[in-house]
Scaffold this active site. Structure first.
Site, PDB file in Angstrom:
ATOM      1  N   THR A 138      33.187 -45.113 -15.760  1.00 31.66           N
ATOM      2  CA  THR A 138      34.035 -44.356 -15.763  1.00 31.66           C
ATOM      3  C   THR A 138      33.658 -44.024 -14.815  1.00 31.66           C
ATOM      4  O   THR A 138      35.035 -42.696 -14.078  1.00 31.66           O
ATOM      5  CB  THR A 138      32.610 -43.004 -15.901  1.00 31.66           C
ATOM      6  OG1 THR A 138      31.813 -42.310 -16.089  1.00 31.66           O
ATOM      7  CG2 THR A 138      32.955 -42.915 -18.163  1.00 31.66           C
ATOM      8  N   ARG A 160      28.471 -41.958 -19.946  1.00 37.11           N
ATOM      9  CA  ARG A 160      28.265 -40.561 -20.526  1.00 37.11           C
ATOM     10  C   ARG A 160      29.625 -39.538 -20.642  1.00 37.11           C
ATOM     11  O   ARG A 160      29.455 -38.599 -21.282  1.00 37.11           O
ATOM     12  CB  ARG A 160      27.548 -40.098 -19.423  1.00 37.11           C
ATOM     13  CG  ARG A 160      25.874 -40.442 -20.328  1.00 37.11           C
ATOM     14  CD  ARG A 160      24.844 -40.156 -18.823  1.00 37.11           C
ATOM     15  NE  ARG A 160      25.445 -40.457 -17.740  1.00 37.11           N
ATOM     16  CZ  ARG A 160      24.946 -40.370 -16.602  1.00 37.11           C
ATOM     17  NH1 ARG A 160      23.778 -39.370 -17.164  1.00 37.11           N
ATOM     18  NH2 ARG A 160      24.742 -39.797 -15.824  1.00 37.11           N
ATOM     19  N   TYR A 192      14.515 -46.614  -5.808  1.00 31.70           N
ATOM     20  CA  TYR A 192      15.506 -46.374  -5.826  1.00 31.70           C
ATOM     21  C   TYR A 192      15.611 -48.438  -5.880  1.00 31.70           C
ATOM     22  O   TYR A 192      15.912 -49.236  -6.448  1.00 31.70           O
ATOM     23  CB  TYR A 192      16.392 -46.320  -5.225  1.00 31.70           C
ATOM     24  CG  TYR A 192      17.772 -46.528  -5.739  1.00 31.70           C
ATOM     25  CD1 TYR A 192      18.905 -46.602  -6.526  1.00 31.70           C
ATOM     26  CD2 TYR A 192      18.296 -47.492  -4.844  1.00 31.70           C
ATOM     27  CE1 TYR A 192      20.376 -47.451  -6.805  1.00 31.70           C
ATOM     28  CE2 TYR A 192      20.089 -48.240  -5.139  1.00 31.70           C
ATOM     29  CZ  TYR A 192      20.276 -48.125  -6.017  1.00 31.70           C
ATOM     30  OH  TYR A 192      21.599 -48.772  -6.003  1.00 31.70           O
TER      31      TYR A 192
HETATM   32  P1  NDP Z   1      28.800 -44.886  -9.097  1.00 36.87           P
HETATM   33  O1  NDP Z   1      28.514 -42.947  -9.628  1.00 36.87           O
HETATM   34  O2  NDP Z   1      30.824 -44.376  -9.156  1.00 36.87           O
HETATM   35  O3  NDP Z   1      29.054 -44.892 -11.501  1.00 36.87           O
HETATM   36  C1  NDP Z   1      28.037 -44.820 -11.382  1.00 36.87           C
HETATM   37  C2  NDP Z   1      28.209 -45.652 -13.064  1.00 36.87           C
HETATM   38  O4  NDP Z   1      27.293 -45.336 -13.723  1.00 36.87           O
HETATM   39  C3  NDP Z   1      29.368 -44.673 -13.720  1.00 36.87           C
HETATM   40  O5  NDP Z   1      30.276 -45.142 -14.676  1.00 36.87           O
HETATM   41  C4  NDP Z   1      28.147 -43.457 -15.232  1.00 36.87           C
HETATM   42  O6  NDP Z   1      28.633 -43.072 -15.617  1.00 36.87           O
HETATM   43  C5  NDP Z   1      27.001 -44.780 -14.993  1.00 36.87           C
HETATM   44  N1  NDP Z   1      25.894 -43.911 -15.126  1.00 36.87           N
HETATM   45  C6  NDP Z   1      25.147 -43.559 -14.542  1.00 36.87           C
HETATM   46  N2  NDP Z   1      23.714 -43.427 -15.327  1.00 36.87           N
HETATM   47  C7  NDP Z   1      24.070 -42.850 -16.178  1.00 36.87           C
HETATM   48  C8  NDP Z   1      23.418 -42.948 -18.119  1.00 36.87           C
HETATM   49  N3  NDP Z   1      22.400 -42.592 -17.323  1.00 36.87           N
HETATM   50  N4  NDP Z   1      23.794 -43.682 -18.602  1.00 36.87           N
HETATM   51  C9  NDP Z   1      25.190 -43.885 -19.027  1.00 36.87           C
HETATM   52  N5  NDP Z   1      25.983 -44.367 -17.901  1.00 36.87           N
HETATM   53  C10 NDP Z   1      25.421 -44.001 -16.054  1.00 36.87           C
HETATM   54  O7  NDP Z   1      28.275 -45.605  -8.916  1.00 36.87           O
HETATM   55  P2  NDP Z   1      28.855 -47.310  -8.006  1.00 36.87           P
HETATM   56  O8  NDP Z   1      29.683 -47.668  -9.130  1.00 36.87           O
HETATM   57  O9  NDP Z   1      28.958 -47.541  -6.933  1.00 36.87           O
HETATM   58  O10 NDP Z   1      27.969 -47.987  -8.934  1.00 36.87           O
HETATM   59  C11 NDP Z   1      28.001 -48.734  -9.781  1.00 36.87           C
HETATM   60  C12 NDP Z   1      26.513 -49.619 -10.121  1.00 36.87           C
HETATM   61  O11 NDP Z   1      26.589 -50.393  -8.706  1.00 36.87           O
HETATM   62  C13 NDP Z   1      24.918 -49.793  -9.798  1.00 36.87           C
HETATM   63  O12 NDP Z   1      24.246 -49.735 -10.918  1.00 36.87           O
HETATM   64  C14 NDP Z   1      24.779 -48.717  -8.637  1.00 36.87           C
HETATM   65  O13 NDP Z   1      22.887 -49.217  -7.940  1.00 36.87           O
HETATM   66  C15 NDP Z   1      25.059 -50.151  -7.605  1.00 36.87           C
HETATM   67  N6  NDP Z   1      25.002 -50.202  -7.051  1.00 36.87           N
HETATM   68  C16 NDP Z   1      26.174 -49.397  -5.752  1.00 36.87           C
HETATM   69  C17 NDP Z   1      26.381 -49.672  -4.538  1.00 36.87           C
HETATM   70  C18 NDP Z   1      27.361 -48.901  -3.970  1.00 36.87           C
HETATM   71  O14 NDP Z   1      26.572 -48.722  -2.243  1.00 36.87           O
HETATM   72  N7  NDP Z   1      28.098 -47.728  -4.568  1.00 36.87           N
HETATM   73  C19 NDP Z   1      25.981 -50.232  -3.475  1.00 36.87           C
HETATM   74  C20 NDP Z   1      24.724 -51.575  -4.006  1.00 36.87           C
HETATM   75  C21 NDP Z   1      24.724 -51.317  -6.023  1.00 36.87           C
HETATM   76  P3  NDP Z   1      29.172 -41.583 -16.122  1.00 36.87           P
HETATM   77  O15 NDP Z   1      27.700 -40.312 -14.936  1.00 36.87           O
HETATM   78  O16 NDP Z   1      30.179 -41.762 -17.032  1.00 36.87           O
HETATM   79  O17 NDP Z   1      27.415 -41.737 -17.559  1.00 36.87           O
HETATM   80  C1  8X3 Z   2      23.333 -48.967  -2.262  1.00 33.56           C
HETATM   81  C2  8X3 Z   2      23.894 -49.157  -1.607  1.00 33.56           C
HETATM   82  O1  8X3 Z   2      21.715 -49.654   0.667  1.00 33.56           O
HETATM   83  O2  8X3 Z   2      22.693 -47.039  -1.108  1.00 33.56           O
HETATM   84  O3  8X3 Z   2      22.895 -49.938  -4.254  1.00 33.56           O
HETATM   85  O4  8X3 Z   2      20.861 -48.262  -0.978  1.00 33.56           O
HETATM   86  S1  8X3 Z   2      22.214 -48.181  -0.911  1.00 33.56           S
END
Ligand code: NDP
Ligand code: 8X3
Length: 252
Positions: A11, A34, A151
């Protein structure tokens, strides 16, 4: 026959950009999250390009996960690619000031949620001796940074699970890969700082952060290699970042 990808966390951010790129490349999609409204918008947008089915569930709830996956219509039951992407950070506090609810949300979502979804999908891949599991880790799963504690622990777990999956599923010809991004500009910091958008914005100011489309592009590259090629572990930073803690905000 077109491939079918199952994407958690579709999403927003990385998951959404991946869904959009996969749709442009005729990959059938099962999109999860969600927020029902966001899923409905994506279904409307991407159904013009490919076959889309949406599943609304919380990855932390094992029963909901299994029920949602069991409910897949026949045309979407065969999953070729699982993108374990759902996850978030909740809070940025020292261990002594950590919040138990935040800890639960991160361990239950980032670790147990990934396991619940994988558990429900791996058997069909094992049966077919074919499949691709791509886990979204983080640089936080390679290095611990100040106040990252839980985290980071959750992403270290993803790193370990990625390795464990690859080892155990090797005999079943299943490809397993992790991508570990540095700073990507998504809703991630809004969630981490509990809706404090001003604070969230500062995370991405003063340099060019990775965009979700950059990660989607890499994911698409990885999953479209010939079947005998498995890119098993990949760290990607914005150019301004050199480690979990070194970020050049004065490059331009
Ligand atoms: P966003 O917050 O933009 O997206 C997170 C997504 O995860 C949303 O679609 C949310 O959907 C879903 N989500 C979160 N918790 C739940 C849950 N309990 N059940 C179902 N769905 C869930 O963040 P990102 O796109 O950045 O994150 C995606 C992944 O990338 C994560 O695993 C994050 O840890 C990882 N990541 C992100 C980085 C960054 O700097 N942004 C760097 C490294 C890794 P909804 O709320 O609709 O449920
Ligand atoms: C997301 C990147 O550096 O905020 O995983 O942990 S950081």
């Amino acid at each position: 026959m077109n491939l079918t990808a199952f994407i958690t966390g579709a999403t927003s951010g990385i998951g959404k950009a991946t869904a959009q790129l996969f749709a442009q490349n005729n990959i059938n999609l099962v999109l999860c999250g969600r927020r029902a409204e966001k899923l409905a918008d994506l279904q409307k947008e991407l159904s013009k390009l490919t076959n889309v089915h949406t599943l609304q569930f919380d990855v932390r709830n094992q029963k909901e996960v299994q029920k949602a996956i069991d409910s897949l219509p026949e045309d979407f039951k065969h999953i070729d690619i699982l993108i374990n992407n759902a996850g978030n950070a909740h809070g940025l506090n020292s261990i002594q000031e950590g919040n138990i609810e935040d800890w639960d949300a991160m361990i239950d979502g980032n670790v147990k949620g990934l396991l619940y979804v994988s558990k429900a999908i791996i058997p069909q891949m094992v049966e077919r001796n074919n499949g691709f599991i791509l886990n979204i880790g983080s640089i936080a799963g390679k290095e611990v940074y100040p106040n990252g504690n839980v985290y980071c622990a959750s992403k270290f777990a993803v790193n370990a699970l990625n390795k464990g999956m690859r080892i155990d599923l090797n005999q079943h010809n299943i490809r397993v890969c992790a991508i570990h991004p540095g700073l990507v500009e998504t809703e991630f910091s809004d969630v981490r700082f509990k809706g404090d958008t001003e604070r969230a914005k500062t995370v991405y100011q003063g340099y060019k952060a990775l965009q979700p489309e950059d990660i989607a592009d890499i994911i698409h590259f990885v999953v479209t290699r010939p079947y005998h090629v498995n890119i098993e572990d990949l760290i990607v930073y914005p150019t301004a970042q050199a480690s979990a803690t070194i970020l050049n905000k004065n490059a331009n």
